[in-house]
Enzyme design. Structure first.
Site, PDB file in Angstrom:
ATOM      1  N   PRO A 132       0.828  -1.209   0.000  1.00 35.81           N
ATOM      2  CA  PRO A 132       0.000   0.000   0.000  1.00 35.81           C
ATOM      3  C   PRO A 132       0.864   1.261   0.000  1.00 35.81           C
ATOM      4  O   PRO A 132       1.876   1.335   0.681  1.00 35.81           O
ATOM      5  CB  PRO A 132      -0.794  -0.124   1.306  1.00 35.81           C
ATOM      6  CG  PRO A 132      -0.783  -1.574   1.640  1.00 35.81           C
ATOM      7  CD  PRO A 132       0.532  -2.082   1.141  1.00 35.81           C
ATOM      8  N   GLU A 133       0.436   2.243  -0.789  1.00 33.68           N
ATOM      9  CA  GLU A 133       1.178   3.494  -0.869  1.00 33.68           C
ATOM     10  C   GLU A 133       0.554   4.532   0.062  1.00 33.68           C
ATOM     11  O   GLU A 133      -0.425   4.262   0.766  1.00 33.68           O
ATOM     12  CB  GLU A 133       1.229   3.956  -2.323  1.00 33.68           C
ATOM     13  CG  GLU A 133       1.857   2.884  -3.211  1.00 33.68           C
ATOM     14  CD  GLU A 133       2.199   3.340  -4.611  1.00 33.68           C
ATOM     15  OE1 GLU A 133       2.445   4.557  -4.821  1.00 33.68           O
ATOM     16  OE2 GLU A 133       2.254   2.480  -5.517  1.00 33.68           O
ATOM     17  N   LYS A 152       4.052   5.498   4.504  1.00 36.73           N
ATOM     18  CA  LYS A 152       3.397   4.192   4.451  1.00 36.73           C
ATOM     19  C   LYS A 152       3.166   3.602   5.840  1.00 36.73           C
ATOM     20  O   LYS A 152       2.890   2.412   5.978  1.00 36.73           O
ATOM     21  CB  LYS A 152       4.236   3.230   3.609  1.00 36.73           C
ATOM     22  CG  LYS A 152       4.442   3.691   2.169  1.00 36.73           C
ATOM     23  CD  LYS A 152       5.296   2.699   1.406  1.00 36.73           C
ATOM     24  CE  LYS A 152       5.549   3.171  -0.017  1.00 36.73           C
ATOM     25  NZ  LYS A 152       6.368   2.197  -0.785  1.00 36.73           N
ATOM     26  N   ASN A 181       5.275   1.773  -6.220  1.00 38.95           N
ATOM     27  CA  ASN A 181       5.389   1.465  -7.646  1.00 38.95           C
ATOM     28  C   ASN A 181       4.383   2.212  -8.509  1.00 38.95           C
ATOM     29  O   ASN A 181       4.699   2.638  -9.626  1.00 38.95           O
ATOM     30  CB  ASN A 181       5.210  -0.044  -7.872  1.00 38.95           C
ATOM     31  CG  ASN A 181       6.435  -0.831  -7.472  1.00 38.95           C
ATOM     32  OD1 ASN A 181       7.543  -0.309  -7.446  1.00 38.95           O
ATOM     33  ND2 ASN A 181       6.245  -2.100  -7.158  1.00 38.95           N
ATOM     34  N   ARG A 189      12.096  -3.840  -8.113  1.00 37.65           N
ATOM     35  CA  ARG A 189      10.736  -3.318  -8.187  1.00 37.65           C
ATOM     36  C   ARG A 189      10.310  -3.125  -9.652  1.00 37.65           C
ATOM     37  O   ARG A 189      11.127  -2.785 -10.503  1.00 37.65           O
ATOM     38  CB  ARG A 189      10.651  -1.989  -7.449  1.00 37.65           C
ATOM     39  CG  ARG A 189      10.968  -2.083  -5.958  1.00 37.65           C
ATOM     40  CD  ARG A 189       9.819  -2.698  -5.188  1.00 37.65           C
ATOM     41  NE  ARG A 189      10.086  -2.804  -3.775  1.00 37.65           N
ATOM     42  CZ  ARG A 189       9.919  -1.822  -2.898  1.00 37.65           C
ATOM     43  NH1 ARG A 189       9.519  -0.640  -3.305  1.00 37.65           N
ATOM     44  NH2 ARG A 189      10.159  -2.019  -1.620  1.00 37.65           N
TER      45      ARG A 189
END
Length: 264
Positions: A2-3, A51, A166, A252
């Protein structure tokens, strides 16, 4: 993972449920929390920092969670069946009419009274891009200081900019038409400022959509992503194929358009 926008949404929800409520019961698989005698205390506030989620109690202690890839917070009515296996519950905070459950978070810790501001990890984080109070100069300086990193790695470095993952890495750099594999040292100050401003715009817009069901994030075309998870599909701007390439020590996923983002 989760961002920052997801964590701010979660904090908003939990604050609505737990804020200014007295805990009637607390359960935890973390021994230090299980024996901390939190029941009877009032939840003062729930907030996000990048985060990370922070739940503050009336005695100054703070519950810190980081969800990483698998963690999540859920809210249930008393007696309602959990949507994840109960053995994955790391913390259960119960108030009179609701339960807030943290599942599978790898980081769950209780900070001693009034120590959060000086916590080694939390104090190392860069500026959170979402709050109204935001130091743009600090954020730009922190980004430019990562001169030897690629831009895709740098914007996800939480000690520089807190909250980008991402999705917003890929979307921000596409909208700024900047090559994610170029080094930060190739940036001038205006370009770095543009990246910071665009990332902040996208994250804040996503959080605002919490209260506006008809809004779309400006980083998306008609509500869908410009490049994120669109590898092999036509770029919405130039028609070239969007690509995905692994990047950095943690490999990533970075999505980009090789034509639109050819500018270093």
């Amino acid at each position: 993972m989760p961002e920052g926008d997801t964590l701010h949404r979660t904090a908003h929800t939990l604050n609505r449920v737990l804020g200014q409520q007295r805990l009637v019961r607390v359960r935890s698989s973390v021994p230090a929390i299980a024996r901390a005698e939190l029941a009877g205390h009032v939840v003062e506030d729930v907030s996000a920092l990048g985060k990370n989620l922070l739940i503050r109690f009336d005695d100054g202690r703070v519950l810190h969670t980081h969800l990483k890839m698998r963690g999540s917070w859920h809210v249930y009515r008393p007696g309602e069946r959990f949507q994840r296996p109960e053995h994955q519950a790391r913390v259960v905070l119960e108030v009179a009419d609701a339960l807030a459950v943290c599942f599978a978070a790898p980081t769950v810790r209780l900070l001693a009274a009034n120590t959060a501001a000086n916590d080694e990890y939390l104090s190392s984080l860069g500026p959170d891009l979402i709050p109204d109070i935001f130091d743009e100069d600090e954020a730009v300086t922190s980004l430019l200081a990562l001169a030897e990193l690629s831009l895709g790695e740098a914007v996800m470095t939480q000690t520089a900019l807190a909250g980008i993952g991402n999705i917003y890495k890929s979307e921000t750099l596409f909208l700024c038409r900047i090559n994610p594999f170029a080094l930060v040292s190739a940036l001038d100050h205006p370009a770095a400022t543009a990246i910071v401003r665009k990332a902040r715009e996208l994250l804040r817009s996503s959080v605002r959509s919490l209260t506006d069901q008809h809004s779309t994030t400006p980083g998306r075309a008609g509500g869908s992503y410009w490049v994120y998870r669109r590898s092999g599909r036509a770029c919405r701007v130039c028609g070239d194929l969007v690509r995905m390439q692994r990047q950095g020590a943690q490999h990533r996923s970075t999505y980009f358009c090789p034509t639109c983002q050819s500018n270093p």
